[in-house]
Design a protein around this motif. Structure first.
Motif, PDB file in Angstrom:
ATOM      1  N   TRP A 200       7.990 -12.414  -2.796  1.00  0.00           N
ATOM      2  CA  TRP A 200       7.643 -11.523  -3.894  1.00  0.00           C
ATOM      3  C   TRP A 200       6.289 -10.919  -3.554  1.00  0.00           C
ATOM      4  O   TRP A 200       5.281 -11.607  -3.503  1.00  0.00           O
ATOM      5  CB  TRP A 200       7.601 -12.291  -5.206  1.00  0.00           C
ATOM      6  N   THR A 201       6.305  -9.620  -3.287  1.00  0.00           N
ATOM      7  CA  THR A 201       5.134  -8.963  -2.729  1.00  0.00           C
ATOM      8  C   THR A 201       4.803  -7.698  -3.524  1.00  0.00           C
ATOM      9  O   THR A 201       5.321  -7.480  -4.618  1.00  0.00           O
ATOM     10  CB  THR A 201       5.381  -8.633  -1.244  1.00  0.00           C
ATOM     11  N   ASN A 202       3.952  -6.837  -2.949  1.00  0.00           N
ATOM     12  CA  ASN A 202       3.480  -5.658  -3.642  1.00  0.00           C
ATOM     13  C   ASN A 202       2.917  -4.686  -2.615  1.00  0.00           C
ATOM     14  O   ASN A 202       2.298  -5.097  -1.635  1.00  0.00           O
ATOM     15  CB  ASN A 202       2.393  -6.063  -4.648  1.00  0.00           C
ATOM     16  N   SER A 203       3.136  -3.397  -2.827  1.00  0.00           N
ATOM     17  CA  SER A 203       2.651  -2.395  -1.870  1.00  0.00           C
ATOM     18  C   SER A 203       1.208  -1.981  -2.138  1.00  0.00           C
ATOM     19  O   SER A 203       0.589  -1.296  -1.314  1.00  0.00           O
ATOM     20  CB  SER A 203       3.550  -1.151  -1.916  1.00  0.00           C
ATOM     21  N   ASN A 204       0.656  -2.372  -3.287  1.00  0.00           N
ATOM     22  CA  ASN A 204      -0.727  -2.043  -3.639  1.00  0.00           C
ATOM     23  C   ASN A 204      -1.687  -2.735  -2.676  1.00  0.00           C
ATOM     24  O   ASN A 204      -1.679  -3.961  -2.551  1.00  0.00           O
ATOM     25  CB  ASN A 204      -0.984  -2.505  -5.077  1.00  0.00           C
ATOM     26  N   ASP A 205      -2.512  -1.989  -1.973  1.00  0.00           N
ATOM     27  CA  ASP A 205      -3.444  -2.602  -1.009  1.00  0.00           C
ATOM     28  C   ASP A 205      -4.892  -2.548  -1.476  1.00  0.00           C
ATOM     29  O   ASP A 205      -5.813  -2.800  -0.695  1.00  0.00           O
ATOM     30  CB  ASP A 205      -3.305  -1.940   0.369  1.00  0.00           C
ATOM     31  N   GLU A 206      -5.123  -2.219  -2.764  1.00  0.00           N
ATOM     32  CA  GLU A 206      -6.490  -2.145  -3.267  1.00  0.00           C
ATOM     33  C   GLU A 206      -6.652  -3.004  -4.519  1.00  0.00           C
ATOM     34  O   GLU A 206      -7.285  -2.602  -5.492  1.00  0.00           O
ATOM     35  CB  GLU A 206      -6.853  -0.686  -3.578  1.00  0.00           C
ATOM     36  N   CYS A 207      -6.069  -4.214  -4.484  1.00  0.00           N
ATOM     37  CA  CYS A 207      -6.130  -5.070  -5.678  1.00  0.00           C
ATOM     38  C   CYS A 207      -6.999  -6.303  -5.444  1.00  0.00           C
ATOM     39  O   CYS A 207      -6.890  -7.282  -6.166  1.00  0.00           O
ATOM     40  CB  CYS A 207      -4.723  -5.479  -6.099  1.00  0.00           C
ATOM     41  N   GLY A 208      -7.813  -6.287  -4.407  1.00  0.00           N
ATOM     42  CA  GLY A 208      -8.747  -7.383  -4.216  1.00  0.00           C
ATOM     43  C   GLY A 208      -8.395  -8.339  -3.104  1.00  0.00           C
ATOM     44  O   GLY A 208      -7.589  -8.035  -2.213  1.00  0.00           O
ATOM     45  N   VAL A 209      -8.981  -9.525  -3.176  1.00  0.00           N
ATOM     46  CA  VAL A 209      -8.896 -10.508  -2.104  1.00  0.00           C
ATOM     47  C   VAL A 209      -7.465 -10.964  -1.852  1.00  0.00           C
ATOM     48  O   VAL A 209      -7.016 -11.075  -0.709  1.00  0.00           O
ATOM     49  CB  VAL A 209      -9.785 -11.726  -2.434  1.00  0.00           C
ATOM     50  N   GLU A 286       6.420   3.337  -4.571  1.00  0.00           N
ATOM     51  CA  GLU A 286       6.365   2.814  -3.196  1.00  0.00           C
ATOM     52  C   GLU A 286       7.052   1.453  -3.113  1.00  0.00           C
ATOM     53  O   GLU A 286       7.721   1.141  -2.125  1.00  0.00           O
ATOM     54  CB  GLU A 286       4.924   2.708  -2.707  1.00  0.00           C
ATOM     55  N   ASN A 287       6.922   0.639  -4.157  1.00  0.00           N
ATOM     56  CA  ASN A 287       7.663  -0.630  -4.191  1.00  0.00           C
ATOM     57  C   ASN A 287       9.167  -0.365  -4.109  1.00  0.00           C
ATOM     58  O   ASN A 287       9.898  -1.048  -3.387  1.00  0.00           O
ATOM     59  CB  ASN A 287       7.358  -1.395  -5.484  1.00  0.00           C
TER      60      ASN A 287
END
Length: 606
Positions: A200-209, A286-287
Motif C-alpha cells: 500500500w503505497t502513494n505517488s506523493n513524493d513531498e509528504c515528508g520523511v 497519478e495513483n
C-alpha cells in the motif's frame, strides 16, 4: 459499517492531515501482528507468551533468537542514553545476547529501542504500563529529529503485557537468570511455494520523511521484486488509499481540490495549502495511473513493469521540479513500451459523476478481510494476508517474504549469503552424505536445513535422510553404482549393480560375495569349474580364466573341449560331413519310393 468507516477517515481529510499518518478510529479493525516469546528459565515462569512486533527495526522473520533478559536499575524507561549512566549491554564472548526489558512511558517507543541498541542490546522488550490487549508500537508522527535514528534501528523489539512484564522483573530482582527465545518463524504464514504480497503505497513524493523512506525502498527493492516475480515465486499487487467526500461537501473548495469523480476519491493536499502547488486530486490521478500501469502490464504477463514505471516516475517527474504531471508520465510510459490507449481506457474520466471501477475496488480492499486488519497506515506491506511489521528496507522485507515460502521451496535469492548462513556447510548439517560421489541429503532452507534424500540426474534416493540414502528405480546404477561393489583393474571394470526389482546388488559372473561390500574373484582353475578336458591347460585371471590346448589343438570355450586346427584334419572332417549328408539323402530317396509304391497299390484296390 463500511460507509461509517469511510466517513471516519474523512475526518482526517477535512482537518486536513498527512496521508502517511492516519489516526486509528474505534470502528477500524486493526490487527496486531504477534510473535511467540518462550521463557526457558527459570522454571517458575517457564512457558510461551505473545508479544506484539514493533513497527520499526528489523524483526527476524523466519528465524528465532535466544538471549538473557536484563532489567536496568537506572533509566528503566530507556528515554535517555545509557552512556550517561555508564551502562553497557554488550554481550561478552560466548555469552547469550542481551534482551533489554524497559518500561513504557515518557518517550517514543522508537527512542527507547534506539537508546538500547546504542548501549549494545540485541533486542528490546517494552513492558506495558496498563492492563490492555497488546498494541503495535509505531514510529512517531512526522518528526525530523526522530527520523534519523528510526532509520538506523536494526534490532527487533516487541511489546509485552503489563502482567508478563511484572513476572519478568520479579524473577530478575530475585536473582534468577531469565533466558528466553524470540520466535518469528510463524509470524508470516508459509503454506506453499508462492508468496502473495501487496504494497500500500502513494505517488506523493513531498509528504515528508516517511515518503522519502518509501521512495527509497521502492528503488532499492525493485531488482529483488522483479527477480521473484519473473521467476513465478511471488504474486505482487500494488494498492493506493483514497478517501470519500460526503455529498454535502462535494462543492466545497477542499473537495474540489482534493477529489475526482465528484468527491468519490480523494487524497490530502501535498503541501496542505489549497491555494498553491499541487492539489490532492493530482495525487489521486497519478495513483490511478500507477494502478492502471500495473493492470495493463499484468494483462500482458509482465506485472513487474510497475516497478520500472514507479521508479522512473520518481526520478524523472518529481514534484519539487514541477514535473509531476501527465506530460512527464506519458514520456515514462512511452519509454517503457506501455500501451497508452489501454491505459487511458483503464483510467476513465476523472470528471465523470460516476464510480471509477479501479478506485472503487481499492476502497473496498482497504477494509480488512480474514486475518488481515484494515489498512490505515501508509506505507503498509501485507505478506500472505498478514501485515508486515518492521523497517521498510530491502533486506528486512526480503526476509519477511522469504519466510512466507513453504520450507525447501525458497528461491535462490532467499538463500544468498546476504540473507543467511548455509547450515549445510557445518558438518553437512548432520545429514547423510556420500563424499566420494559428492551427494548430500542436506538442503539449506531459509529457516535452517532439512535432511531429505536427493534426486540426482533423474534418479531418486530413498532413506531417512539422516543415516541412510540409496538410489532406487531405473538408472540407479549410474549413480555411484547404486551403492553396490565395483572395482577397476588393468582397464577392466566390474560392478555388482543390477536393475532388478528383487535384486539390487549381485556379483557378476566370475566373482562371488555379497555384492555390496565385497566381490572376490573365482579361481575357475582351482575350483575345477572350467578348462577340465585332458588336453586343456588352465590359467586364472581377474574375473575370468584363460584355457589353452596342448599341441595343435583349438579350445572351444562353450563346450570346454579341444579340437584339431590342422588342414588335413579339417579336410577329413569335411569329407565325413559330406558322406553323412549323402547317406541322409539316399535314405530320404528310398523312403519316398516306398511311399509312392504303397500309394499306387492303394489306388489299384479301389
Amino acid at each position: 459499517m463500511k460507509q461509517q468507516h469511510k466517513q471516519n477517515h474523512l475526518l482526517c481529510f477535512l482537518l486536513p492531515c498527512l496521508l502517511l499518518s492516519i489516526p486509528f478510529f474505534s470502528e477500524a479493525r486493526f490487527v496486531v501482528e504477534k510473535n511467540s516469546l518462550s521463557v526457558t528459565s527459570p522454571e517458575s515462569i517457564k512457558g510461551t507468551h505473545d508479544s506484539a512486533i514493533g513497527n520499526f527495526g528489523i524483526p527476524q522473520y523466519g528465524g528465532s533468537m535466544a538471549g538473557t533478559v536484563i532489567y536496568p536499575k537506572e533509566n528503566q524507561k530507556s528515554c535517555k542514553e545509557f552512556s550517561d549512566f555508564s551502562i553497557s549491554f554488550k554481550s561478552q564472548p560466548g555469552a547469550l545476547p542481551t534482551f533489554l526489558l524497559v518500561d513504557r512511558g515518557d518517550c517514543f517507543f522508537a527512542l527507547k529501542v534506539w537508546n538500547a541498541q546504542k548501549a549494545g542490546a540485541s533486542a528490546v522488550l517494552v513492558a506495558d504500563n496498563v492492563d490492555e490487549p497488546l498494541i503495535t508500537m509505531d514510529t512517531p508522527e512526522e518528526d525530523v529529529s526522530s527520523a534519523k535514528y528510526i532509520e538506523n534501528i536494526t534490532i527487533p523489539s516487541a511489546l509485552v503485557t503489563k502482567t508478563f512484564g511484572e513476572k519478568l522483573k520479579k524473577a530478575i530482582s530475585g536473582g534468577d537468570m531469565v533466558n528466553l527465545n524470540l520466535d518469528w518463524r510463524e509470524a508470516v504464514p508459509h503454506p506453499d511455494a508462492r508468496v502473495e504480497y501487496e504494497l500500500w503505497t502513494n505517488s506523493n513524493d513531498e509528504c515528508g520523511v516517511k515518503c522519502d523512506m518509501l521512495m527509497e525502498f521502492v528503488k532499492d527493492f525493485k531488482g529483488a521484486a522483479q527477480i521473484l516475480e519473473k521467476g513465478g515465486y511471488t504474486q505482487f499487487r500494488p494498492h493506493y488509499i483514497t478517501w470519500y467526500c460526503p455529498h454535502a461537501f462535494t462543492l466545497s473548495r477542499q473537495c474540489k481540490s482534493q477529489c475526482i469523480n465528484k468527491g468519490r476519491y480523494c487524497a490530502p493536499d501535498p503541501e496542505q495549502d489549497f491555494s498553491s502547488g499541487y492539489d490532492g486530486k493530482d495525487v489521486v490521478v497519478e495513483n490511478l495511473r500507477q494502478l492502471c500501469v500495473y493492470k495493463v502490464a499484468n494483462e500482458t504477463g509482465k506485472p513487474w513493469v510497475w516497478w520500472d514505471y514507479v521508479t522512473d516516475f520518481q526520478i524523472r517527474c518529481p514534484m519539487k521540479e514541477k514535473k509531476y504531471n501527465k506530460e512527464c508520465a506519458d514520456s515514462v510510459i512511452k519509454s517503457l513500451g506501455i500501451d497508452s490507449r489501454k491505459l487511458d481506457k483503464c483510467m476513465g474520466d476523472p470528471d465523470a459523476d460516476s464510480d471509477n471501477p479501479v478506485l472503487k475496488e481499492e476502497q473496498d480492499a482497504q477494509v480488512g478481510k480474514g486475518s488481515r486488519g484494515d489498512v490505515t497506515i501508509l506505507p503498509t506491506l501485507v505478506v500472505n494476508n498478514r501485515q508486515y511489521r518492521g523497517k521498510l528496507e530491502k533486506s528486512a522485507v526480503l526476509k519477511a517474504l522469504c519466510s512466507g515460502f513453504e520450507e525447501t521451496t525458497e528461491p535462490a535469492i532467499c538463500l544468498s549469503t546476504e540473507m543467511e548462513s548455509n547450515e549445510c556447510l557445518d558438518n553437512n548439517g548432520g545429514c547423510w552424505q556420500d563424499k566420494s560421489a559428492n551427494i548430500t541429503a542436506c538442503k539449506d532452507t531459509f529457516r535452517g536445513r532439512v535432511c531429505e534424500c536427493p534426486l540426482v540426474d533423474g534418479v531418486k534416493f530413498k532413506g531417512d535422510g539422516y543415516s541412510h540414502c540409496e538410489p532406487s528405480g531405473p538408472g540407479r546404477c549410474t549413480i555411484n553404482n547404486g551403492g553396490c561393489w565395483h572395482e577397476e583393474r588393468d582397464g577392466h571394470v566390474f560392478s555388482a549393480c543390477v536393475d532388478k526389482d528383487s535384486v539390487k546388488c549381485e556379483c557378476p559372473p566370475g566373482f562371488k560375495g555379497d555384492g555390496v561390500k565385497k566381490c572376490e574373484d573365482i579361481n575357475e582353475c582351482k575350483e575345477k569349474k572350467a578348462c577340465q578336458c585332458p588336453e586343456c591347460s588352465c590359467k586364472n585371471t581377474w574375473g575370468s580364466y584363460e584355457c589353452s590346448c596342448s599341441g595343435d589343438l583349438l579350445y572351444i570355450r562353450d563346450h570346454d573341449t579341444c579340437i584339431s586346427k590342422t588342414g588335413s584334419q579339417v579336410k577329413s572332417a569335411w569329407t565325413a560331413v559330406w558322406l553323412i549328408m549323402l547317406s541322409l539323402g539316399l535314405a530320404a530317396g528310398g523312403a519316398y519310393l516306398v511311399y509312392k509304391h504303397r500309394l499306387r497299390v492303394s489306388f489299384s484296390l479301389l
